[in-house]
Design a protein around this motif. Structure first.
Motif, PDB file in Angstrom:
ATOM      1  N   THR A  13       0.921  -1.276  -0.157  1.00 33.33           N
ATOM      2  CA  THR A  13       0.051  -0.078   0.047  1.00 33.33           C
ATOM      3  C   THR A  13       0.824   1.215  -0.055  1.00 33.33           C
ATOM      4  N   ILE A  14       1.941   1.247   1.061  1.00 28.26           N
ATOM      5  CA  ILE A  14       2.781   2.353   0.829  1.00 28.26           C
ATOM      6  C   ILE A  14       3.545   2.645  -0.537  1.00 28.26           C
ATOM      7  N   ILE A  15       4.021   1.852  -1.175  1.00 23.82           N
ATOM      8  CA  ILE A  15       4.480   1.636  -2.636  1.00 23.82           C
ATOM      9  C   ILE A  15       3.353   2.254  -3.525  1.00 23.82           C
ATOM     10  N   LEU A  16       2.275   1.518  -3.493  1.00 22.30           N
ATOM     11  CA  LEU A  16       1.618   2.093  -4.675  1.00 22.30           C
ATOM     12  C   LEU A  16       1.004   3.380  -4.112  1.00 22.30           C
ATOM     13  N   TYR A  76      13.481   2.298 -13.206  1.00 19.54           N
ATOM     14  CA  TYR A  76      12.168   3.211 -12.580  1.00 19.54           C
ATOM     15  C   TYR A  76      10.888   2.411 -12.702  1.00 19.54           C
ATOM     16  N   TYR A  77       9.994   2.605 -11.565  1.00 18.33           N
ATOM     17  CA  TYR A  77       8.904   1.799 -11.256  1.00 18.33           C
ATOM     18  C   TYR A  77       7.819   2.950 -11.546  1.00 18.33           C
ATOM     19  N   TYR A  78       6.730   2.479 -12.069  1.00 22.77           N
ATOM     20  CA  TYR A  78       5.418   3.179 -12.069  1.00 22.77           C
ATOM     21  C   TYR A  78       4.000   2.205 -12.246  1.00 22.77           C
ATOM     22  N   LEU A  79       3.061   2.879 -12.013  1.00 20.67           N
ATOM     23  CA  LEU A  79       1.867   2.102 -12.041  1.00 20.67           C
ATOM     24  C   LEU A  79       1.182   2.039 -13.283  1.00 20.67           C
ATOM     25  N   THR A  80       0.767   0.871 -13.562  1.00 21.83           N
ATOM     26  CA  THR A  80      -0.029   0.573 -14.819  1.00 21.83           C
ATOM     27  C   THR A  80      -1.585   1.051 -14.579  1.00 21.83           C
ATOM     28  N   THR A  81      -2.282   1.078 -15.412  1.00 24.23           N
ATOM     29  CA  THR A  81      -3.715   1.444 -15.598  1.00 24.23           C
ATOM     30  C   THR A  81      -4.316   0.745 -14.320  1.00 24.23           C
ATOM     31  N   GLU A  82      -4.195  -0.785 -14.192  1.00 26.38           N
ATOM     32  CA  GLU A  82      -4.833  -1.397 -13.212  1.00 26.38           C
ATOM     33  C   GLU A  82      -4.253  -0.993 -11.733  1.00 26.38           C
ATOM     34  N   GLY A  83      -3.069  -0.794 -11.863  1.00 28.23           N
ATOM     35  CA  GLY A  83      -2.374  -0.186 -10.471  1.00 28.23           C
ATOM     36  C   GLY A  83      -3.040   1.126 -10.142  1.00 28.23           C
ATOM     37  N   LYS A  84      -3.091   1.916 -10.909  1.00 25.64           N
ATOM     38  CA  LYS A  84      -3.701   3.314 -10.599  1.00 25.64           C
ATOM     39  C   LYS A  84      -5.252   3.177 -10.164  1.00 25.64           C
ATOM     40  N   SER A  85      -5.831   2.248 -10.630  1.00 24.27           N
ATOM     41  CA  SER A  85      -7.274   1.859 -10.323  1.00 24.27           C
ATOM     42  C   SER A  85      -7.435   1.344  -8.861  1.00 24.27           C
ATOM     43  N   ILE A  86      -6.249   0.686  -8.394  1.00 25.86           N
ATOM     44  CA  ILE A  86      -6.292   0.041  -7.181  1.00 25.86           C
ATOM     45  C   ILE A  86      -5.934   0.887  -5.998  1.00 25.86           C
ATOM     46  N   VAL A  87      -5.057   1.888  -6.194  1.00 23.30           N
ATOM     47  CA  VAL A  87      -4.719   2.338  -5.159  1.00 23.30           C
ATOM     48  C   VAL A  87      -5.591   3.005  -4.124  1.00 23.30           C
ATOM     49  N   GLU A  89      -8.504   2.063  -3.333  1.00 22.85           N
ATOM     50  CA  GLU A  89      -9.007   0.873  -2.746  1.00 22.85           C
ATOM     51  C   GLU A  89      -8.070   0.245  -1.826  1.00 22.85           C
ATOM     52  N   LYS A  90      -6.829   0.284  -2.042  1.00 22.75           N
ATOM     53  CA  LYS A  90      -5.818  -0.345  -1.012  1.00 22.75           C
ATOM     54  C   LYS A  90      -5.885   0.645   0.175  1.00 22.75           C
ATOM     55  N   VAL A  91      -5.704   1.942  -0.209  1.00 23.15           N
ATOM     56  CA  VAL A  91      -5.622   2.953   1.023  1.00 23.15           C
ATOM     57  C   VAL A  91      -6.928   3.044   2.014  1.00 23.15           C
ATOM     58  N   ASP A  92      -7.988   2.960   1.233  1.00 14.20           N
ATOM     59  CA  ASP A  92      -9.515   2.931   2.027  1.00 14.20           C
ATOM     60  C   ASP A  92      -9.309   1.632   2.753  1.00 14.20           C
TER      61      ASP A  92
END
Length: 110
Positions: A13-16, A76-87, A89-92
């Motif tokens: 969750t921290i990384i995302l 370098y690491y970056y979010l995919t479209t799926e990664g962006k959509s789940i952030v 949700e994970k934080v909540d």
């Protein structure tokens, strides 16, 4: 410093969230940002960071790109479209867990 077991359950969750806020980051940069934001109370080791990054990548939540920096190649690491959509949700889910722990442990929020 915080308990490693507590960190282990929250590192994804921290990384995302960091990548969501900062775009792309390389590994050392992630460790330093966590240290800075936690005022030195969370120290992410390479042994914890890279397996987590690889797991998130294998789940399709992160992608990487390489960039030559002098004689070194930085990943370098970056979010995919799926990664962006789940952030969110994970934080909540994490926020809800913390609120529940206040009740379970009978403590007041800080």
């Amino acid at each position: 410093m915080h308990d490693r077991e507590l960190l282990k359950g929250t590192l994804q969750t921290i990384i995302l969230q960091l990548l969501s806020n900062n775009g792309e980051m390389y590994g050392y940069e992630i460790t330093q940002k966590v240290k800075e934001l936690s005022r030195g109370s969370i120290l992410v080791t390479e042994g914890a960071l890279y397996p987590t990054l690889h797991k998130l990548e294998s789940e399709g939540l992160l992608k990487t790109r390489r960039e030559k920096n002098g004689k070194r190649i930085r990943k370098y690491y970056y979010l995919t479209t799926e990664g962006k959509s789940i952030v969110t949700e994970k934080v909540d889910a994490f926020r809800s867990f913390i609120q529940t722990m206040y009740y379970v442990l009978d403590i007041s929020p800080v």
